[in-house]
Design a protein around this motif. Structure first.
Motif, PDB file in Angstrom:
ATOM      1  N   CYS A  22       6.330  11.283  -6.230  1.00 46.79           N
ATOM      2  CA  CYS A  22       4.891  11.331  -5.950  1.00 46.79           C
ATOM      3  C   CYS A  22       4.346   9.901  -5.836  1.00 46.79           C
ATOM      4  O   CYS A  22       4.607   9.064  -6.698  1.00 46.79           O
ATOM      5  CB  CYS A  22       4.151  12.092  -7.048  1.00 46.79           C
ATOM      6  N   PRO A  23       3.567   9.622  -4.781  1.00 53.04           N
ATOM      7  CA  PRO A  23       3.038   8.272  -4.598  1.00 53.04           C
ATOM      8  C   PRO A  23       1.751   7.984  -5.370  1.00 53.04           C
ATOM      9  O   PRO A  23       1.271   6.852  -5.367  1.00 53.04           O
ATOM     10  CB  PRO A  23       2.773   8.202  -3.093  1.00 53.04           C
ATOM     11  N   THR A  55       4.739  17.219  -3.449  1.00 51.04           N
ATOM     12  CA  THR A  55       5.153  15.847  -3.143  1.00 51.04           C
ATOM     13  C   THR A  55       5.508  15.707  -1.667  1.00 51.04           C
ATOM     14  O   THR A  55       5.126  14.727  -1.022  1.00 51.04           O
ATOM     15  CB  THR A  55       6.349  15.431  -4.026  1.00 51.04           C
ATOM     16  N   HIS A  59       3.735  13.241   1.158  1.00 49.19           N
ATOM     17  CA  HIS A  59       4.418  12.276   2.018  1.00 49.19           C
ATOM     18  C   HIS A  59       4.080  12.522   3.489  1.00 49.19           C
ATOM     19  O   HIS A  59       4.011  11.575   4.264  1.00 49.19           O
ATOM     20  CB  HIS A  59       5.924  12.294   1.770  1.00 49.19           C
ATOM     21  N   ARG A  62       0.826  10.793   3.978  1.00 47.43           N
ATOM     22  CA  ARG A  62       0.966   9.518   3.259  1.00 47.43           C
ATOM     23  C   ARG A  62      -0.235   8.592   3.451  1.00 47.43           C
ATOM     24  O   ARG A  62      -0.649   7.916   2.524  1.00 47.43           O
ATOM     25  CB  ARG A  62       2.252   8.811   3.658  1.00 47.43           C
ATOM     26  N   TRP A  63      -0.805   8.554   4.640  1.00 57.12           N
ATOM     27  CA  TRP A  63      -1.949   7.684   4.916  1.00 57.12           C
ATOM     28  C   TRP A  63      -3.117   8.005   3.980  1.00 57.12           C
ATOM     29  O   TRP A  63      -3.797   7.110   3.501  1.00 57.12           O
ATOM     30  CB  TRP A  63      -2.372   7.813   6.384  1.00 57.12           C
ATOM     31  N   MET A  66      -1.937   7.365   0.143  1.00 63.35           N
ATOM     32  CA  MET A  66      -1.930   5.937  -0.197  1.00 63.35           C
ATOM     33  C   MET A  66      -3.351   5.379  -0.289  1.00 63.35           C
ATOM     34  O   MET A  66      -3.599   4.442  -1.041  1.00 63.35           O
ATOM     35  CB  MET A  66      -1.092   5.140   0.812  1.00 63.35           C
TER      36      MET A  66
END
Length: 164
Positions: A22-23, A55, A59, A62-63, A66
């Protein structure tokens, strides 16, 4: 060479969500006595079977994930790293057609938007996207260990073999 679960946990930066890969930054924990497992808003309260689906969808987005990470992580405004992160967020939001999620900056007449309000809007957009993809369970937004409630008669359905 073999890798175990402990190897993967050890490689994960401590500030990230406890769900492997996970980010997002871990910001929730059900422990009241301290824990090394902190969860992001999406994984908190989810079943382990949902973790990879959540997760994986993060992804794919992601943009946006993040952007949520960087607004929470870069908590010192005015630094070079913070400015660079916010410029990247702005470019990514515009590139994905989400100008509605841009930070409302102060101008000569208006105070602008507080960072925590912007973070709330970004997280709400990410949650809506995860909901739309069908990877979230409505129970994931309730406490992981609900207190009270439940079926009062469920205890009678469990059989015990107690010595007399």
């Amino acid at each position: 060479m073999t890798h175990t679960h402990e190897d993967r946990v050890a490689d994960r930066p401590a500030h990230l969500c406890a769900a492997y890969g996970c980010p997002l930054i871990g910001s929730m924990c059900s422990s009241t006595s301290g824990s090394t497992e902190w969860w992001c808003f999406a994984h908190f309260g989810a079943t382990p079977g949902q973790f990879q689906a959540i997760t994986s969808e993060m992804h794919r987005l992601r943009w946006l994930a993040m952007a949520v990470h960087d607004v929470r992580y870069h908590d010192k405004p005015g630094t070079e790293a913070s400015r660079a992160a916010f410029q990247l967020i702005e470019r990514e939001l515009k590139a994905h057609g989400r100008e509605d999620l841009l930070w409302i900056r102060p101008d000569g007449q208006h105070q602008g938007e507080k960072r925590y309000r912007w973070l709330e809007r970004l997280e709400a957009a990410l949650k809506a996207s995860l909901d739309g993809a069908g990877v979230l369970n409505p129970s994931s937004y309730q406490a992981a260990l609900p207190i009270g409630g439940g079926d009062k008669s469920s205890f009678s359905k469990v059989g015990f073999d107690m010595p007399m």
